[in-house]
Structures are given as structure tokens and as C-alpha cells.
Design an enzyme around this catalytic site. Structure first.
Site, PDB file in Angstrom:
ATOM      1  CG  ASP A 191      14.153 -26.149  -7.969  1.00 52.49           C
ATOM      2  OD1 ASP A 191      14.627 -26.348  -9.101  1.00 52.49           O
ATOM      3  OD2 ASP A 191      12.986 -26.489  -7.630  1.00 52.49           O
TER       4      ASP A 191
ATOM      5  CD  GLU B 235      11.434 -25.111 -10.761  1.00 53.47           C
ATOM      6  OE1 GLU B 235      12.467 -25.143 -11.485  1.00 53.47           O
ATOM      7  OE2 GLU B 235      11.242 -25.863  -9.789  1.00 53.47           O
TER       8      GLU B 235
ATOM      9  CG  ASN C  87       2.894 -23.997 -13.281  1.00 54.42           C
ATOM     10  OD1 ASN C  87       2.512 -22.842 -13.083  1.00 54.42           O
ATOM     11  ND2 ASN C  87       4.097 -24.288 -13.730  1.00 54.42           N
TER      12      ASN C  87
ATOM     13  CG  HIS D  97       1.300 -22.604 -16.905  1.00 57.00           C
ATOM     14  ND1 HIS D  97       0.640 -23.815 -17.044  1.00 57.00           N
ATOM     15  CD2 HIS D  97       2.623 -22.874 -16.996  1.00 57.00           C
ATOM     16  CE1 HIS D  97       1.541 -24.771 -17.212  1.00 57.00           C
ATOM     17  NE2 HIS D  97       2.749 -24.233 -17.197  1.00 57.00           N
TER      18      HIS D  97
ATOM     19  CG  ASP E  10       3.576 -16.874 -15.336  1.00 57.24           C
ATOM     20  OD1 ASP E  10       4.332 -17.872 -15.258  1.00 57.24           O
ATOM     21  OD2 ASP E  10       3.107 -16.439 -16.408  1.00 57.24           O
TER      22      ASP E  10
HETATM   23  P1  GH3 Z   1      10.887 -30.156  -7.424  1.00 56.65           P
HETATM   24  O1  GH3 Z   1      10.384 -29.957  -6.041  1.00 56.65           O
HETATM   25  O2  GH3 Z   1      11.596 -31.439  -7.584  1.00 56.65           O
HETATM   26  O3  GH3 Z   1      11.733 -29.008  -7.854  1.00 56.65           O
HETATM   27  O4  GH3 Z   1       9.613 -30.239  -8.352  1.00 56.65           O
HETATM   28  P2  GH3 Z   1       9.107 -29.176  -9.397  1.00 56.65           P
HETATM   29  O5  GH3 Z   1       7.716 -29.536  -9.763  1.00 56.65           O
HETATM   30  O6  GH3 Z   1       9.317 -27.806  -8.870  1.00 56.65           O
HETATM   31  O7  GH3 Z   1      10.136 -29.375 -10.572  1.00 56.65           O
HETATM   32  P3  GH3 Z   1       9.923 -29.672 -12.114  1.00 56.65           P
HETATM   33  O8  GH3 Z   1      11.273 -29.437 -12.724  1.00 56.65           O
HETATM   34  O9  GH3 Z   1       9.288 -31.004 -12.324  1.00 56.65           O
HETATM   35  O10 GH3 Z   1       8.923 -28.565 -12.617  1.00 56.65           O
HETATM   36  C1  GH3 Z   1       9.254 -27.248 -12.773  1.00 56.65           C
HETATM   37  C2  GH3 Z   1       8.066 -26.591 -13.411  1.00 56.65           C
HETATM   38  O11 GH3 Z   1       8.254 -25.201 -13.536  1.00 56.65           O
HETATM   39  C3  GH3 Z   1       7.806 -27.094 -14.806  1.00 56.65           C
HETATM   40  C4  GH3 Z   1       7.538 -25.860 -15.614  1.00 56.65           C
HETATM   41  O12 GH3 Z   1       6.330 -25.949 -16.321  1.00 56.65           O
HETATM   42  C5  GH3 Z   1       7.426 -24.771 -14.584  1.00 56.65           C
HETATM   43  N1  GH3 Z   1       7.861 -23.477 -15.075  1.00 56.65           N
HETATM   44  C6  GH3 Z   1       9.065 -23.135 -15.572  1.00 56.65           C
HETATM   45  N2  GH3 Z   1       9.086 -21.835 -15.920  1.00 56.65           N
HETATM   46  C7  GH3 Z   1       7.849 -21.343 -15.645  1.00 56.65           C
HETATM   47  C8  GH3 Z   1       7.241 -20.059 -15.799  1.00 56.65           C
HETATM   48  O13 GH3 Z   1       7.848 -19.079 -16.259  1.00 56.65           O
HETATM   49  N3  GH3 Z   1       5.949 -19.922 -15.413  1.00 56.65           N
HETATM   50  C9  GH3 Z   1       5.245 -20.967 -14.895  1.00 56.65           C
HETATM   51  N4  GH3 Z   1       3.991 -20.762 -14.515  1.00 56.65           N
HETATM   52  N5  GH3 Z   1       5.781 -22.190 -14.748  1.00 56.65           N
HETATM   53  C10 GH3 Z   1       7.063 -22.394 -15.116  1.00 56.65           C
HETATM   54 MG    MG Z   2      11.267 -27.113  -8.432  1.00 60.19          MG
HETATM   55 MG    MG Z   3      13.822 -26.944 -11.053  1.00 62.10          MG
END
Ligand code: GH3
Ligand code: MG
Ligand code: MG
Ligand code: MG
Length: 310
Positions: free
Chosen positions: A177, A220, A185, A190, A194
Site C-alpha cells: 500500500d 493504491e 494526489n 490526480h 496516476d
Molecule cells: P496510508 O498511508 O494510510 O495508506 O494513506 P493513504 O493516503 O495512502 O490512504 P487513503 O486510503 O486515505 O487514500 C488512498 C487514496 O488513493 C485515495 C484515493 O483518492 C486514491 N486513489 C485510489 N485510486 C486512485 C487512482 O486510480 N488514481 C489516483 N490518482 N488516486 C487514486
Molecule cells: Mg495508502
Molecule cells: Mg490503501
């Protein structure tokens, strides 16, 4: 368009070849059924065939039957040429797999029109095959990273786990992760996010061996399948992945982005009965532990104890 012309009679072969070439076809002339079959068996075979029924050795009917029994793609449109006109011949020809037939002597313009009809079928079939293949790819590949998607990587996990059980072998999984990805982001947008996901996927794949697999589990998060690894070896691989991701910044649109990830590792012992989702869930628990312990590290978990390294 290429067309295979199968005719044992030299004069007819020559005449037809001239006619077909005049219509713009790239003609592959063949004088017997066996050579024609050898050609049609190949991958880059012509998709249109004009076949004489009566030939010594393998006749046109047998050739049609073989092409259909083979069932390969792309579809080959088969037109039988016949001098026979016994009742039932047409039925026999169609039943053998021919798409159409013409009785000699035939009208050139009619043959031309029938071949055009064949070309339409062949190109329709090619379009269908391309659409089907594109759907298949969409169903198993994550379009952003090109990695197997969640259902595809879980399918691989199920297969690898039953193989490990059968062979009494070890198998580890790792849940990866990206740390604070939301902040990436938020800070860079975004699209940059990506690009980071794509680069992390590339770095992970570069650090894995051919028999190891990575898939995009969700947002992610990535799932790694590590055959022949117990927990300790799984941790070593995860450590390699962690440093491949964190080792150098990711440069996107003028920004140098420092990216780290946390990884949870779990393993099954050879012969052990574990459900795939339970193994994933153990890796997930380890991942939470790695996050809780400060991120950018590897942790492991099994049903009885949890340890953290990094
Ligand atoms: P942690 O260290 O606890 O994992 O914090 P985090 O910010 O990585 O975790 P969180 O679950 O709060 O956020 C994950 C983010 O990933 C939120 C979402 O908008 C982003 N995300 C998910 N899929 C995609 C994608 O395909 N593209 C982009 N740019 N962002 C994405
Ligand atoms: Mg994360
Ligand atoms: Mg996550
Ligand atoms: Mg003949």
C-alpha cells in the site's frame, strides 16, 4: 486480399489464377488437397479459399472438413468448385463445412460477387474476434497500470495456492500500500497520482522474478504472489520491493515526488489448507501493523503472532 486457390487441373488453375489476380487478389495457387491443408493449418493462412471438389488424394470435401474440425481463428471462408451435379451434392458440400459453392462452368461475375460476400463475412468475423479479445483484456487487466486486476490476481492466487498444497510447497503473499497517497494526489493532482501508480507498478514488476506475480488489488494497493517463499523469504522479497519503490524519487511534470510503501506479508505452509481470502486477510493485517509502526516498512502476520521489521 490473399486467396488460396486449390485446383488439380493445370489449365483451370492457370485461368482462375489470372482471373483472380485481375480482380486484385493475391493468389496462392496449390495443386492438391494435402499441400492446401498444410498451408491452411498455418497461422498466417489466407482467409479466403477457392477449392476444387474433385482432386486425387485429399479432395475438396475432405479439405473443408479438416479446416472446420481444426476450428482455428481467423475464420477461413471456403468456396467449393464442383462439376458434379448429383442431387444432394450441394447439401454434402455445405455439410462438409464449405460456406458456398459454384458449379463449373461458372459465370465470372457471379464468382466475383460470391467472393466479395465471403470477404464481408471474413472481415465481420475479424471485427468480432478483435472486439471479443479487447473485452477479454478489459476483464482481466487494470487499464491504468497494465497489471492484472483484482479478480485476475485472485484467480492466480487460487491456482497457485492449490498448486502449493498439491506439491506441499511454500507460498507467500504480500499486500503493498502506497504511503500517504492521498497527500500525493492533493499536492500534485490526480494525473500525477496516476503516473505515480504506474511507476510504482513498473518498479515492482522490475523487482519481481518471472514466476512471481503482482496485481492491482484496489486504489493504491497491490497484491504480490510469491511462490516457493516461506514467511522469511517473503519478507526478503517485500524488502526488495519496498526499496525499489522508495529508492529514488519519481519525477513527474517537473516535480520530484518521494514515494514510499508499506507491505504486509503472510505465508501458507506446504500442504496447509488455507482459503485464499484468509491469506490475503492475514497480509492485510500485517499491512495495518506496518502502517501503525511508522510506514515505509515490511511486517508479517499469521494467525498466532505478528512481527514487524524495518
Ligand atoms: P496510508 O498511508 O494510510 O495508506 O494513506 P493513504 O493516503 O495512502 O490512504 P487513503 O486510503 O486515505 O487514500 C488512498 C487514496 O488513493 C485515495 C484515493 O483518492 C486514491 N486513489 C485510489 N485510486 C486512485 C487512482 O486510480 N488514481 C489516483 N490518482 N488516486 C487514486
Ligand atoms: Mg495508502
Ligand atoms: Mg490503501
Ligand atoms: Mg479437379
Amino acid at each position: 486480399m490473399r486467396i488460396i486457390l486449390v485446383e488439380d487441373e493445370p489449365l483451370s488453375l492457370r485461368l482462375l489464377q489470372v482471373t483472380l489476380t485481375g480482380w486484385g487478389y493475391d493468389v496462392v495457387p496449390v495443386t492438391n488437397g494435402v499441400d492446401a491443408w498444410r498451408l491452411l493449418e498455418q497461422n498466417d493462412q489466407p482467409t479466403l479459399a477457392l477449392i476444387d471438389w474433385m482432386m486425387p488424394g485429399m479432395d475438396g470435401l475432405e479439405l473443408c472438413r479438416r479446416v472446420r474440425a481444426n476450428g482455428r481463428e481467423p475464420y477461413v471462408y471456403l468456396v467449393l468448385l464442383t462439376e458434379r451435379q448429383a442431387p444432394g451434392d450441394n447439401v454434402l458440400g455445405l455439410k462438409s463445412g464449405a460456406d458456398d459453392f459454384m458449379t463449373k462452368p461458372f459465370d465470372d461475375e457471379e464468382l466475383r460477387a460470391r467472393l466479395k460476400a465471403g470477404e464481408r463475412i471474413v472481415s465481420l468475423h475479424a471485427e468480432l474476434v478483435a472486439a471479443r479479445d479487447a473485452m477479454r483484456t478489459l476483464a482481466i487487466v487494470d487499464p491504468l497500470t497494465g497489471l492484472p486486476n483484482r479478480s485476475a490476481i485472485l484467480h492466480t492466487l487460487t491456482k497457485e495456492m492449490s498448486r502449493a498444497r498439491r506439491e506441499v510447497a511454500q507460498l507467500a503473499v504480500a499486500m503493498v500500500d502506497i504511503d500517504h497517497f492521498k497527500q500525493i494526489n492533493d499536492a500534485h493532482g490526480h494525473l500525477a497520482g496516476d503516473a505515480v501508480l504506474r511507476e510504482v507498478a513498473t518498479r515492482m514488476q522490475g523487482a519481481l522474478r518471472t514466476y512471481e506475480a503482482a496485481g492491482r488489488f484496489g486504489g493504491e494497493e497491490f497484491l504480490l504472489i510469491l511462490p516457493a517463499c516461506d514467511r522469511e523469504k517473503g519478507v526478503l522479497v517485500a524488502e526488495r520491493i519496498r526499496s525499489a519503490v522508495a529508492g529514488k524519487t519519481i519525477d513527474i511534470a517537473g516535480s520530484s515526488i518521494a514515494v514510499t510503501c508499506s507491505i504486509g506479508v503472510a505465508a501458507m505452509n506446504g500442504g496447509e489448507r488455507v482459503a485464499p481470502l484468509d491469506l490475503v486477510s492475514a497480509a492485510d493485517t500485517a499491512l495495518y501493523q506496518a502502517k501503525a509502526d511508522g510506514r515505509n516498512r515490511v511486517a508479517t502476520h499469521d494467525a498466532h503472532r505478528a512481527t514487524v521489521q524495518g
